[in-house]
Design an enzyme around this catalytic site. Structure first.
Site, mmCIF file in Angstrom:
data_model
loop_
_atom_site.group_PDB
_atom_site.id
_atom_site.type_symbol
_atom_site.label_atom_id
_atom_site.label_comp_id
_atom_site.label_asym_id
_atom_site.label_seq_id
_atom_site.Cartn_x
_atom_site.Cartn_y
_atom_site.Cartn_z
ATOM 1 N N GLU A 10 10.931 16.281 14.241
ATOM 2 C CA GLU A 10 11.360 15.905 13.009
ATOM 3 C C GLU A 10 10.408 16.887 12.202
ATOM 4 O O GLU A 10 9.276 16.980 12.064
ATOM 5 C CB GLU A 10 11.025 14.470 12.716
ATOM 6 N N GLU A 34 10.074 1.525 10.414
ATOM 7 C CA GLU A 34 11.166 2.753 10.275
ATOM 8 C C GLU A 34 10.578 4.052 10.266
ATOM 9 O O GLU A 34 9.650 4.393 9.299
ATOM 10 C CB GLU A 34 11.987 2.414 8.815
ATOM 11 N N GLY A 78 7.058 5.396 8.008
ATOM 12 C CA GLY A 78 6.353 6.745 7.878
ATOM 13 C C GLY A 78 6.524 7.224 9.199
ATOM 14 O O GLY A 78 7.915 7.360 10.020
ATOM 15 N N SER A 79 5.516 8.047 9.736
ATOM 16 C CA SER A 79 5.815 9.059 11.101
ATOM 17 C C SER A 79 5.802 7.860 12.182
ATOM 18 O O SER A 79 5.225 6.855 12.433
ATOM 19 C CB SER A 79 4.658 9.819 11.108
ATOM 20 N N THR A 80 6.566 8.543 13.307
ATOM 21 C CA THR A 80 6.519 7.808 14.681
ATOM 22 C C THR A 80 5.060 7.781 15.179
ATOM 23 O O THR A 80 4.772 6.759 15.896
ATOM 24 C CB THR A 80 7.506 8.330 15.617
ATOM 25 N N VAL A 100 2.192 7.367 13.499
ATOM 26 C CA VAL A 100 1.269 6.178 12.901
ATOM 27 C C VAL A 100 2.066 4.990 13.236
ATOM 28 O O VAL A 100 1.489 3.929 13.525
ATOM 29 C CB VAL A 100 1.323 6.356 11.355
ATOM 30 N N GLY A 101 3.341 4.774 13.645
ATOM 31 C CA GLY A 101 3.897 3.735 13.846
ATOM 32 C C GLY A 101 3.441 3.275 15.129
ATOM 33 O O GLY A 101 3.307 1.887 15.379
ATOM 34 N N CYS A 111 13.575 10.620 6.181
ATOM 35 C CA CYS A 111 13.960 10.193 7.573
ATOM 36 C C CYS A 111 15.385 10.315 8.053
ATOM 37 O O CYS A 111 15.459 10.401 9.237
ATOM 38 C CB CYS A 111 13.471 8.739 7.629
ATOM 39 N N LYS A 119 1.000 -1.057 -0.144
ATOM 40 C CA LYS A 119 0.098 0.140 0.005
ATOM 41 C C LYS A 119 0.810 1.210 -0.125
ATOM 42 O O LYS A 119 1.520 1.717 1.071
ATOM 43 C CB LYS A 119 -0.954 -0.042 1.347
HETATM 44 P P1 NDP Z 1 2.237 8.984 7.606
HETATM 45 O O1 NDP Z 1 2.882 8.276 8.724
HETATM 46 O O2 NDP Z 1 0.922 9.332 8.106
HETATM 47 O O3 NDP Z 1 2.458 8.404 6.245
HETATM 48 C C1 NDP Z 1 3.166 7.167 5.936
HETATM 49 C C2 NDP Z 1 2.501 5.894 5.334
HETATM 50 O O4 NDP Z 1 1.637 5.481 6.339
HETATM 51 C C3 NDP Z 1 1.580 6.411 4.098
HETATM 52 O O5 NDP Z 1 1.421 5.086 3.167
HETATM 53 C C4 NDP Z 1 0.195 6.457 4.745
HETATM 54 O O6 NDP Z 1 -0.672 6.508 3.833
HETATM 55 C C5 NDP Z 1 0.125 5.433 5.847
HETATM 56 N N1 NDP Z 1 -0.760 5.709 7.086
HETATM 57 C C6 NDP Z 1 -1.401 6.886 7.209
HETATM 58 N N2 NDP Z 1 -2.089 6.444 8.436
HETATM 59 C C7 NDP Z 1 -2.050 5.256 8.663
HETATM 60 C C8 NDP Z 1 -2.615 4.432 9.591
HETATM 61 N N3 NDP Z 1 -3.408 4.634 10.574
HETATM 62 N N4 NDP Z 1 -2.433 2.973 9.420
HETATM 63 C C9 NDP Z 1 -1.393 2.522 8.682
HETATM 64 N N5 NDP Z 1 -0.932 3.315 7.568
HETATM 65 C C10 NDP Z 1 -1.034 4.718 7.653
HETATM 66 O O7 NDP Z 1 2.838 10.350 7.585
HETATM 67 P P2 NDP Z 1 2.457 11.722 6.908
HETATM 68 O O8 NDP Z 1 2.326 11.592 5.570
HETATM 69 O O9 NDP Z 1 1.264 12.058 7.557
HETATM 70 O O10 NDP Z 1 3.849 12.432 7.104
HETATM 71 C C11 NDP Z 1 3.782 13.296 8.629
HETATM 72 C C12 NDP Z 1 4.998 13.287 9.007
HETATM 73 O O11 NDP Z 1 5.632 11.890 9.300
HETATM 74 C C13 NDP Z 1 6.277 14.034 8.337
HETATM 75 O O12 NDP Z 1 6.187 15.070 8.759
HETATM 76 C C14 NDP Z 1 7.424 13.399 8.781
HETATM 77 O O13 NDP Z 1 7.864 13.753 9.928
HETATM 78 C C15 NDP Z 1 6.960 11.936 9.045
HETATM 79 N N6 NDP Z 1 7.505 11.049 8.034
HETATM 80 C C16 NDP Z 1 8.499 10.177 7.980
HETATM 81 C C17 NDP Z 1 8.682 9.251 7.188
HETATM 82 C C18 NDP Z 1 9.807 8.312 7.066
HETATM 83 O O14 NDP Z 1 10.391 8.111 5.939
HETATM 84 N N7 NDP Z 1 10.287 7.947 8.239
HETATM 85 C C19 NDP Z 1 7.810 9.315 5.591
HETATM 86 C C20 NDP Z 1 6.706 10.107 5.660
HETATM 87 C C21 NDP Z 1 6.629 10.954 6.620
HETATM 88 P P3 NDP Z 1 -1.433 7.753 2.957
HETATM 89 O O15 NDP Z 1 -0.262 8.691 2.655
HETATM 90 O O16 NDP Z 1 -2.095 7.138 1.853
HETATM 91 O O17 NDP Z 1 -2.360 8.372 4.030
#
Ligand code: NDP
Length: 499
Positions: free
Chosen positions: A395, A263, A241-243, A245-246, A297, A188
């Site tokens: 971050e 990660e 992704g973000s901490t 949502v992690g 990241c 996804k």
């Molecule tokens: P998110 O953590 O929301 O998004 C990362 C991924 O998770 C996307 O595929 C997103 O899908 C998906 N996602 C969102 N919500 C959920 C959930 N409840 N359960 C499972 N998967 C989910 O990051 P954001 O896009 O909101 O960015 C916010 C902050 O996160 C940034 O400012 C940055 O600080 C950090 N970030 C860190 C990253 C890294 O590489 N470590 C990468 C991206 C963000 P979708 O986008 O379709 O909603």
């Protein structure tokens, strides 16, 4: 890529993508569609399906069937390896097209996108070798009557949730290794950057990955991502992704105790000693936060610099930023492109405002750049940053560098470790003792000495502390998607329990 070549043109109309389940491409039908605009040009470029939880169930069922019947998981590793090698060839052939879609949806410079896509071909080649090298262990020391084996088995169906900052690169830092282990995948991508994950689906099909082994569902994180982490028939989720949502993934995974690879965020230190090659270090520090507009990241967002050279050094970094070309990412000469989403643009600008309000000094940048369309932010350096400021702790995920001077090596290490994160760190010095001491004492999963942001298929990726769990890439990245079984084998007759 030829930097003097003319800029590529935008597509005449948005490209429509279906999603991939069990080897079939499925069109939107009566489902909703998400239209993505190029963040650099404000014109619609792609349309992807907003899949439903029922679509996810269908994809998981296809991945489960493909895993259980052994069409991929139980074939000889050499056959999996040969398919992965073909994937690498096809990626190289289609690199221009993949890079183009990466740039259109993400806003990153086309030259950078091209180099990232080229790099992913090597990841498939490396994973092909790793598939064949994967092995267990044997214990021949258990006495005459017993022989012990330790085997690795693929973990099963893997849900793969990837972000928008490196849609193709992060995908390919995982997919080849997961496939090498013998698992099947439901991917996804972030809804805003789905195109290149769907293109990888085409590439894998052409290379001969059997139907159902790689499936893609598109849609938002709050619906499809959340449903994926909760899904009872997924054995492992790899989330980047973000901490925040992690953390919600950890809770959602409890239903079936699925394994998680996480990660997450970083607030990564760049430690610069006065004895470093300051010119080289300034270039590296500028690259570390300017690359991908700081939306990495592993961006080096905290400059921890020895006080005796701090002023000179922040000016050196600012002078590097003055020379870089920010602008249209479809122009091959561009080095820094657009901010990927309006939400991220607002987040970054809010942090810049907060930095000013909390008393930090703008050395350079600090503003939105107007190219008539798209969203761009000038690479920004803040001096006089103290450890309690938001720009020192959070971050930001943008091109914003916070400068914090230090007097002693101990102090540099303490500042570097003063964060909940532990993803990456760099140290710049010509003194080997300092380099090694700092590398050992700063808590981070990836370290760079006199360089930054280097990577490749061999070395693992992942974080300490709240930057995540597990490792991707390298042999570690293949092992991560296996589980270990121990086998006790009796030789001859057992000692009877009942005599
Ligand atoms: P998110 O953590 O929301 O998004 C990362 C991924 O998770 C996307 O595929 C997103 O899908 C998906 N996602 C969102 N919500 C959920 C959930 N409840 N359960 C499972 N998967 C989910 O990051 P954001 O896009 O909101 O960015 C916010 C902050 O996160 C940034 O400012 C940055 O600080 C950090 N970030 C860190 C990253 C890294 O590489 N470590 C990468 C991206 C963000 P979708 O986008 O379709 O909603």
């Amino acid at each position: 890529m030829d930097k003097n070549a003319p800029a590529l043109s935008l597509p005449a109309e948005p490209r429509e993508f279906g999603f991939l389940v069990g080897g079939q491409w499925i069109a939107a039908g009566d489902r909703e569609v998400f239209e993505r605009s190029s963040p650099a040009h404000d014109v619609p470029v792609s349309k992807v399906v907003k899949c439903t939880p029922a679509d996810l169930d269908m994809a998981v069922a296809a991945a489960r069937e493909a895993f259980e019947d052994g069409r991929w998981s139980r074939i000889p590793a050499v056959e999996r390896a040969n398919v992965l090698l073909r994937v690498a060839q096809i990626i190289r052939r289609r690199a221009d097209e993949i890079a183009y879609w990466e740039t259109l949806e993400n806003g990153k410079p086309i030259a950078q996108a091209r180099s990232e896509v080229d790099g992913t071909a090597g990841m498939f080649e490396y994973a092909a070798g790793a598939a064949r090298a994967l092995h267990g262990d044997a214990f021949n020391n258990l006495g005459d009557g017993m022989f012990g084996l330790v085997t690795r088995e693929p973990i099963g169906v893997v849900g793969l949730i990837t972000p928008w900052n490196f849609p193709f690169l992060i995908l390919c830092e995982r997919v080849p290794y997961i496939l090498a282990a013998g698992c099947t995948i439901v991917a996804k991508p972030s809804e805003v950057t789905s195109a290149t994950t769907l293109l990888l689906g085409e590439v894998l099909q052409e290379a001969g990955v059997p139907d159902g082994v790689f499936n893609v569902v598109t849609g938002s994180g709050s619906t499809i991502g959340q449903a994926m982490t909760e899904h009872l028939d997924i054995d492992m989720v790899s989330f980047t992704g973000s901490t925040a949502v992690g953390r919600s993934c950890v809770q959602a995974a409890a239903g079936n105790f699925k394994k998680l690879g996480l990660e997450l965020g970083g607030k990564n230190p760049q430690i610069v000693f006065a004895d470093a090659d300051l010119e080289d270090a300034a270039d590296g520090v500028a690259f570390g936060i300017g690359f991908n507009t700081g939306q990495c990241c592993v961006s080096g967002s905290r400059l921890i610099v020895e006080r005796s050279v701090a002023q000179e050094f922040e000016q050196l970094v600012a002078s590097k930023f003055e020379k870089i070309k920010v602008g249209d990412p479809l122009d091959p000469a561009t080095q820094v492109g657009a901010i990927t989403t309006p939400a991220q643009n607002k987040t970054i600008m809010d942090y810049i405002t907060k930095g000013r309000e909390q008393g930090a000094r703008v050395v350079c940048g600090g503003e939105q750049l107007d190219f008539g369309r798209g969203q761009y932010i000038a690479p920004t350096v803040f001096g006089d940053v103290t450890g309690d400021m938001a720009i020192a702790r959070d971050e930001i995920f943008g091109p914003v560098l916070s400068v914090m001077p230090f007097d002693t090596e101990e102090e540099a290490i303490a500042i570097a470790n003063d964060t909940v994160y532990g993803l990456a760190a760099s140290v710049w010095t010509k003194n080997i003792d300092k380099a090694l001491n700092v590398t050992r004492r700063v808590r981070a999963g990836r370290f760079w000495v006199n360089t930054t942001l280097s990577g490749g298929p061999e070395l693992p990726i992942g974080g300490f502390k709240q930057s995540g769990w597990g490792r991707e890439a390298g042999v570690y990245g293949v092992e991560e998607y296996t589980q270990i079984k121990s086998v006790h084998i009796e030789i001859g007759k057992r000692d009877p329990w009942v005599s």
